[in-house]
Design a protein around this motif. Structure first.
Motif, PDB file in Angstrom:
ATOM      1  N   LEU A  63       0.830  -1.215   0.000  1.00 55.51           N
ATOM      2  CA  LEU A  63       0.000   0.000   0.000  1.00 55.51           C
ATOM      3  C   LEU A  63       0.858   1.255   0.000  1.00 55.51           C
ATOM      4  O   LEU A  63       0.573   2.216  -0.715  1.00 55.51           O
ATOM      5  N   GLU A  64       1.928   1.240   0.786  1.00 55.37           N
ATOM      6  CA  GLU A  64       2.817   2.404   0.829  1.00 55.37           C
ATOM      7  C   GLU A  64       3.511   2.621  -0.519  1.00 55.37           C
ATOM      8  O   GLU A  64       3.631   3.761  -0.981  1.00 55.37           O
ATOM      9  N   ALA A  65       3.944   1.544  -1.152  1.00 56.92           N
ATOM     10  CA  ALA A  65       4.592   1.664  -2.462  1.00 56.92           C
ATOM     11  C   ALA A  65       3.587   2.144  -3.509  1.00 56.92           C
ATOM     12  O   ALA A  65       3.916   2.978  -4.365  1.00 56.92           O
ATOM     13  N   TYR A  66       2.373   1.644  -3.442  1.00 55.10           N
ATOM     14  CA  TYR A  66       1.313   2.047  -4.362  1.00 55.10           C
ATOM     15  C   TYR A  66       1.011   3.537  -4.219  1.00 55.10           C
ATOM     16  O   TYR A  66       0.923   4.266  -5.201  1.00 55.10           O
ATOM     17  N   LEU A  67       0.883   3.992  -2.978  1.00 52.64           N
ATOM     18  CA  LEU A  67       0.617   5.408  -2.735  1.00 52.64           C
ATOM     19  C   LEU A  67       1.803   6.283  -3.131  1.00 52.64           C
ATOM     20  O   LEU A  67       1.615   7.403  -3.618  1.00 52.64           O
ATOM     21  N   LEU A  68       3.004   5.779  -2.933  1.00 50.01           N
ATOM     22  CA  LEU A  68       4.193   6.532  -3.333  1.00 50.01           C
ATOM     23  C   LEU A  68       4.225   6.716  -4.850  1.00 50.01           C
ATOM     24  O   LEU A  68       4.484   7.814  -5.349  1.00 50.01           O
ATOM     25  N   GLN A 125      11.626  -6.339  -6.268  1.00 49.46           N
ATOM     26  CA  GLN A 125      10.671  -6.487  -7.360  1.00 49.46           C
ATOM     27  C   GLN A 125       9.246  -6.259  -6.883  1.00 49.46           C
ATOM     28  O   GLN A 125       8.434  -5.635  -7.580  1.00 49.46           O
ATOM     29  N   TYR A 126       8.922  -6.767  -5.707  1.00 57.82           N
ATOM     30  CA  TYR A 126       7.577  -6.620  -5.142  1.00 57.82           C
ATOM     31  C   TYR A 126       7.238  -5.142  -4.952  1.00 57.82           C
ATOM     32  O   TYR A 126       6.178  -4.678  -5.379  1.00 57.82           O
ATOM     33  N   VAL A 127       8.148  -4.396  -4.351  1.00 60.32           N
ATOM     34  CA  VAL A 127       7.916  -2.972  -4.120  1.00 60.32           C
ATOM     35  C   VAL A 127       7.843  -2.218  -5.443  1.00 60.32           C
ATOM     36  O   VAL A 127       6.985  -1.354  -5.633  1.00 60.32           O
ATOM     37  N   HIS A 128       8.726  -2.564  -6.375  1.00 61.73           N
ATOM     38  CA  HIS A 128       8.730  -1.859  -7.654  1.00 61.73           C
ATOM     39  C   HIS A 128       7.433  -2.110  -8.441  1.00 61.73           C
ATOM     40  O   HIS A 128       6.900  -1.192  -9.065  1.00 61.73           O
ATOM     41  N   VAL A 129       6.920  -3.321  -8.411  1.00 54.69           N
ATOM     42  CA  VAL A 129       5.671  -3.619  -9.128  1.00 54.69           C
ATOM     43  C   VAL A 129       4.524  -2.806  -8.543  1.00 54.69           C
ATOM     44  O   VAL A 129       3.712  -2.235  -9.287  1.00 54.69           O
ATOM     45  N   TRP A 130       4.463  -2.706  -7.223  1.00 52.04           N
ATOM     46  CA  TRP A 130       3.389  -1.916  -6.609  1.00 52.04           C
ATOM     47  C   TRP A 130       3.589  -0.431  -6.870  1.00 52.04           C
ATOM     48  O   TRP A 130       2.624   0.305  -7.074  1.00 52.04           O
ATOM     49  N   TRP A 131       4.840   0.027  -6.862  1.00 51.02           N
ATOM     50  CA  TRP A 131       5.102   1.429  -7.166  1.00 51.02           C
ATOM     51  C   TRP A 131       4.652   1.748  -8.583  1.00 51.02           C
ATOM     52  O   TRP A 131       4.004   2.759  -8.826  1.00 51.02           O
ATOM     53  N   ARG A 132       4.997   0.875  -9.524  1.00 55.96           N
ATOM     54  CA  ARG A 132       4.637   1.089 -10.925  1.00 55.96           C
ATOM     55  C   ARG A 132       3.114   1.087 -11.105  1.00 55.96           C
ATOM     56  O   ARG A 132       2.574   1.902 -11.854  1.00 55.96           O
ATOM     57  N   GLU A 133       2.428   0.185 -10.422  1.00 54.52           N
ATOM     58  CA  GLU A 133       0.968   0.147 -10.544  1.00 54.52           C
ATOM     59  C   GLU A 133       0.342   1.429  -9.997  1.00 54.52           C
ATOM     60  O   GLU A 133      -0.568   1.996 -10.600  1.00 54.52           O
ATOM     61  N   GLY A 134       0.832   1.902  -8.861  1.00 53.74           N
ATOM     62  CA  GLY A 134       0.334   3.165  -8.312  1.00 53.74           C
ATOM     63  C   GLY A 134       0.660   4.334  -9.223  1.00 53.74           C
ATOM     64  O   GLY A 134      -0.157   5.242  -9.416  1.00 53.74           O
ATOM     65  N   TYR A 135       1.837   4.309  -9.826  1.00 53.64           N
ATOM     66  CA  TYR A 135       2.252   5.353 -10.760  1.00 53.64           C
ATOM     67  C   TYR A 135       1.304   5.401 -11.961  1.00 53.64           C
ATOM     68  O   TYR A 135       0.846   6.466 -12.366  1.00 53.64           O
ATOM     69  N   GLU A 136       1.012   4.248 -12.520  1.00 55.92           N
ATOM     70  CA  GLU A 136       0.127   4.192 -13.688  1.00 55.92           C
ATOM     71  C   GLU A 136      -1.292   4.626 -13.338  1.00 55.92           C
ATOM     72  O   GLU A 136      -1.940   5.352 -14.106  1.00 55.92           O
ATOM     73  N   LYS A 137      -1.784   4.198 -12.184  1.00 54.91           N
ATOM     74  CA  LYS A 137      -3.129   4.616 -11.759  1.00 54.91           C
ATOM     75  C   LYS A 137      -3.174   6.110 -11.490  1.00 54.91           C
ATOM     76  O   LYS A 137      -4.135   6.792 -11.835  1.00 54.91           O
TER      77      LYS A 137
END
Length: 147
Positions: A63-68, A125-137
């Motif tokens: 969640l933190e990576a997604y929000l970031l 990789q886990y953090v980067h995938v969530w970061w990228r998904e949050g970035y795209e959204k």
């Protein structure tokens, strides 16, 4: 009589409102599936994920990576390359990776120590995938002017 509010309070309220709106698009099922995909399928971490607290820690970091990623997506909307945007939040992302890695090592059974480099790369990789998904959204929300 008027209520005096500070700039920090207003900024924090706006940030919370934005985070709530971004998190509405995220499902709990997606969180569970991604944790199983990254940490439940390998020999290193499959026994660690059995603890409910470890799985919840993975959710928190996701969640933190997604929000970031969503927070920094505004730079991508204004024309900056994704890798340059990622370098802007390098310290925060590294902190999330280190937090998850150390948490998994702490709650592990001891087998993780021998494979710690592989575990670190999994966390990265886990953090980067969530970061990228949050970035795209977040970029999509900016394009639709929902920010």
């Amino acid at each position: 009589m008027t209520v005096i509010t500070t700039f920090k309070e207003k900024r924090r309220e706006k940030q919370i409102k934005y985070e709530r709106s971004v998190l509405r698009e995220l499902s709990v099922q997606a969180l569970k599936e991604r944790v199983q995909q990254y940490f439940g399928s390998t020999r290193i971490t499959s026994n660690v994920i059995m603890h409910a607290g470890v799985e919840e820690a993975c959710y928190d970091v996701a969640l933190e990576a997604y929000l970031l990623g969503a927070k920094f997506s505004k730079f991508g909307y204004y024309g900056e390359d994704m890798e340059k945007v990622r370098m802007r939040c390098f310290q925060e992302e590294k902190h999330l990776i280190d937090t998850l890695y150390n948490f998994l090592l702490y709650w592990g059974t001891g087998q993780e120590g021998a494979m710690s480099e592989a575990l670190y790369y999994q966390c990265e990789q886990y953090v980067h995938v969530w970061w990228r998904e949050g970035y795209e959204k977040g970029q999509m929300r900016h394009k639709l002017r929902l920010h």
